[in-house]
Design an enzyme around this catalytic site. Structure first.
Site, PDB file in Angstrom:
ATOM      1  N   HIS A 297       0.950  -1.181  -0.044  1.00  0.00           N
ATOM      2  CA  HIS A 297       0.182   0.066  -0.033  1.00  0.00           C
ATOM      3  C   HIS A 297       0.726   1.307  -0.049  1.00  0.00           C
ATOM      4  O   HIS A 297       0.568   2.164  -0.535  1.00  0.00           O
ATOM      5  CB  HIS A 297      -0.866  -0.010   1.312  1.00  0.00           C
ATOM      6  CG  HIS A 297      -1.948  -1.026   1.541  1.00  0.00           C
ATOM      7  ND1 HIS A 297      -2.042  -1.830   2.639  1.00  0.00           N
ATOM      8  CD2 HIS A 297      -2.888  -1.307   0.467  1.00  0.00           C
ATOM      9  CE1 HIS A 297      -3.066  -2.648   2.263  1.00  0.00           C
ATOM     10  NE2 HIS A 297      -3.504  -2.367   1.280  1.00  0.00           N
TER      11      HIS A 297
ATOM     12  N   LYS B  46     -15.356 -10.650  10.301  1.00  0.00           N
ATOM     13  CA  LYS B  46     -14.877 -11.283  11.231  1.00  0.00           C
ATOM     14  C   LYS B  46     -13.367 -11.819  11.446  1.00  0.00           C
ATOM     15  O   LYS B  46     -12.769 -12.104  12.455  1.00  0.00           O
ATOM     16  CB  LYS B  46     -15.587 -12.482  11.734  1.00  0.00           C
ATOM     17  CG  LYS B  46     -15.833 -13.780  10.472  1.00  0.00           C
ATOM     18  CD  LYS B  46     -16.583 -14.754  10.931  1.00  0.00           C
ATOM     19  CE  LYS B  46     -16.740 -16.088  10.059  1.00  0.00           C
ATOM     20  NZ  LYS B  46     -17.310 -15.741   8.851  1.00  0.00           N
TER      21      LYS B  46
ATOM     22  N   ARG C  40      -2.013  -5.653  -8.546  1.00  0.00           N
ATOM     23  CA  ARG C  40      -0.599  -6.785  -8.339  1.00  0.00           C
ATOM     24  C   ARG C  40      -0.625  -7.803  -9.366  1.00  0.00           C
ATOM     25  O   ARG C  40       0.535  -7.780  -9.761  1.00  0.00           O
ATOM     26  CB  ARG C  40      -0.857  -7.368  -6.811  1.00  0.00           C
ATOM     27  CG  ARG C  40      -0.702  -6.484  -5.720  1.00  0.00           C
ATOM     28  CD  ARG C  40      -1.308  -6.779  -4.597  1.00  0.00           C
ATOM     29  NE  ARG C  40      -2.734  -7.046  -4.648  1.00  0.00           N
ATOM     30  CZ  ARG C  40      -3.471  -7.218  -3.339  1.00  0.00           C
ATOM     31  NH1 ARG C  40      -2.818  -7.738  -2.463  1.00  0.00           N
ATOM     32  NH2 ARG C  40      -4.773  -7.115  -3.761  1.00  0.00           N
TER      33      ARG C  40
ATOM     34  N   SER D 178      -2.837  -7.588   2.563  1.00  0.00           N
ATOM     35  CA  SER D 178      -3.081  -7.460   4.245  1.00  0.00           C
ATOM     36  C   SER D 178      -3.761  -9.032   4.799  1.00  0.00           C
ATOM     37  O   SER D 178      -3.240  -8.973   5.810  1.00  0.00           O
ATOM     38  CB  SER D 178      -4.353  -6.355   4.172  1.00  0.00           C
ATOM     39  OG  SER D 178      -3.701  -5.310   4.002  1.00  0.00           O
TER      40      SER D 178
HETATM   41  P1  ADP Z   1      -9.801  -3.873  -0.604  1.00  0.00           P
HETATM   42  O1  ADP Z   1     -10.430  -4.595   0.414  1.00  0.00           O
HETATM   43  O2  ADP Z   1     -10.445  -2.446  -1.188  1.00  0.00           O
HETATM   44  O3  ADP Z   1      -9.073  -4.564  -1.589  1.00  0.00           O
HETATM   45  P2  ADP Z   1      -7.091  -3.206   0.382  1.00  0.00           P
HETATM   46  O4  ADP Z   1      -6.645  -2.502   1.713  1.00  0.00           O
HETATM   47  O5  ADP Z   1      -6.741  -4.691   0.560  1.00  0.00           O
HETATM   48  O6  ADP Z   1      -8.546  -3.031   0.270  1.00  0.00           O
HETATM   49  O7  ADP Z   1      -6.370  -2.920  -0.655  1.00  0.00           O
HETATM   50  C1  ADP Z   1      -6.602  -1.417  -1.320  1.00  0.00           C
HETATM   51  C2  ADP Z   1      -6.131  -1.172  -2.536  1.00  0.00           C
HETATM   52  O8  ADP Z   1      -4.660  -1.508  -2.529  1.00  0.00           O
HETATM   53  C3  ADP Z   1      -6.558  -2.156  -3.472  1.00  0.00           C
HETATM   54  O9  ADP Z   1      -6.710  -1.474  -4.775  1.00  0.00           O
HETATM   55  C4  ADP Z   1      -5.486  -3.300  -3.438  1.00  0.00           C
HETATM   56  O10 ADP Z   1      -5.533  -3.898  -4.994  1.00  0.00           O
HETATM   57  C5  ADP Z   1      -4.211  -2.586  -3.425  1.00  0.00           C
HETATM   58  N1  ADP Z   1      -3.166  -3.399  -2.950  1.00  0.00           N
HETATM   59  C6  ADP Z   1      -3.244  -4.020  -1.702  1.00  0.00           C
HETATM   60  N2  ADP Z   1      -2.056  -4.725  -1.382  1.00  0.00           N
HETATM   61  C7  ADP Z   1      -1.302  -4.369  -2.688  1.00  0.00           C
HETATM   62  C8  ADP Z   1       0.148  -4.566  -2.815  1.00  0.00           C
HETATM   63  N3  ADP Z   1       0.722  -5.530  -2.236  1.00  0.00           N
HETATM   64  N4  ADP Z   1       0.531  -3.760  -3.871  1.00  0.00           N
HETATM   65  C9  ADP Z   1      -0.028  -2.906  -4.786  1.00  0.00           C
HETATM   66  N5  ADP Z   1      -1.420  -2.718  -4.197  1.00  0.00           N
HETATM   67  C10 ADP Z   1      -1.771  -3.287  -3.459  1.00  0.00           C
END
Ligand code: ADP
Length: 162
Positions: A13, A39, A88, A126
């Site tokens: 992120h 959950k 990704r 995450s």
């Molecule tokens: P969501 O539940 O909306 O997918 P996330 O917090 O998991 O929320 O991710 C937010 C954004 O960041 C999404 O567009 C996701 O694809 C991107 N994202 C998550 N992890 C990575 C990563 N390792 N590299 C690049 N983008 C990422």
């Protein structure tokens, strides 16, 4: 505006935030409220926001917000003209593509921009960090030190030999 669940924010992120700052003056990291009910959540909404605020404390171009309801409504209210999403791998594509087209039909004035992180973060999510952290695995290469400390407080290390 960079929306997501951020449970917790990873270096993937963060990589996207830094890349975004090369394109725009200001990034609003927008934490979705709904995901709190999951959950499998590790941090609740307030904790996620606090972690993001700590990570970006010295970066005035990044602000943190939370939203519920339609992202495009929140983006418009915050005067954001661009929504940033991370891509990704091909597996992200279909969902992101659908959502981008839906958001465009809801709000044609807001552009969605996809950004790809550095190679080393393309496998990072995450949910994987949460899973490894819960099993006491070392996630120090994947999250900011502030997040690592919060994880350690949330998931105490197992006693040696225990
Ligand atoms: P969501 O539940 O909306 O997918 P996330 O917090 O998991 O929320 O991710 C937010 C954004 O960041 C999404 O567009 C996701 O694809 C991107 N994202 C998550 N992890 C990575 C990563 N390792 N590299 C690049 N983008 C990422």
């Amino acid at each position: 505006m960079y929306p997501g669940s951020f449970d917790p924010i990873t270096l993937g992120h963060h990589d996207i935030v830094l890349r975004s700052l090369r394109l725009v003056d200001r990034v609003i990291v927008a934490v979705a409220e709904t995901a709190t009910q999951e959950k499998r959540a590790l941090f609740d909404l307030d904790e996620r926001i606090e972690l993001l605020e700590d990570v970006y404390r010295d970066e005035p171009r990044v602000t943190i917000a939370s939203f519920r309801g339609l992202l495009v409504d929140f983006a418009r209210a915050a005067d954001a003209s661009i929504i940033i999403r991370g891509l990704r791998a091909v597996s992200d594509f279909e969902y992101e593509f659908q959502m981008a087209l839906m958001n465009r039909s809801l709000s044609p004035d807001i552009e969605v921009i996809f950004m790809t992180p550095a190679n080393r973060y393309t496998f990072l999510s995450s949910s994987l960090v949460r899973e490894v952290a819960r099993l006491n695995g070392d996630v120090s290469a994947f999250v900011h030190p502030i997040v690592l400390e919060a994880i350690k407080r949330r998931v105490p290390a197992k006693e040696a030999g225990g």
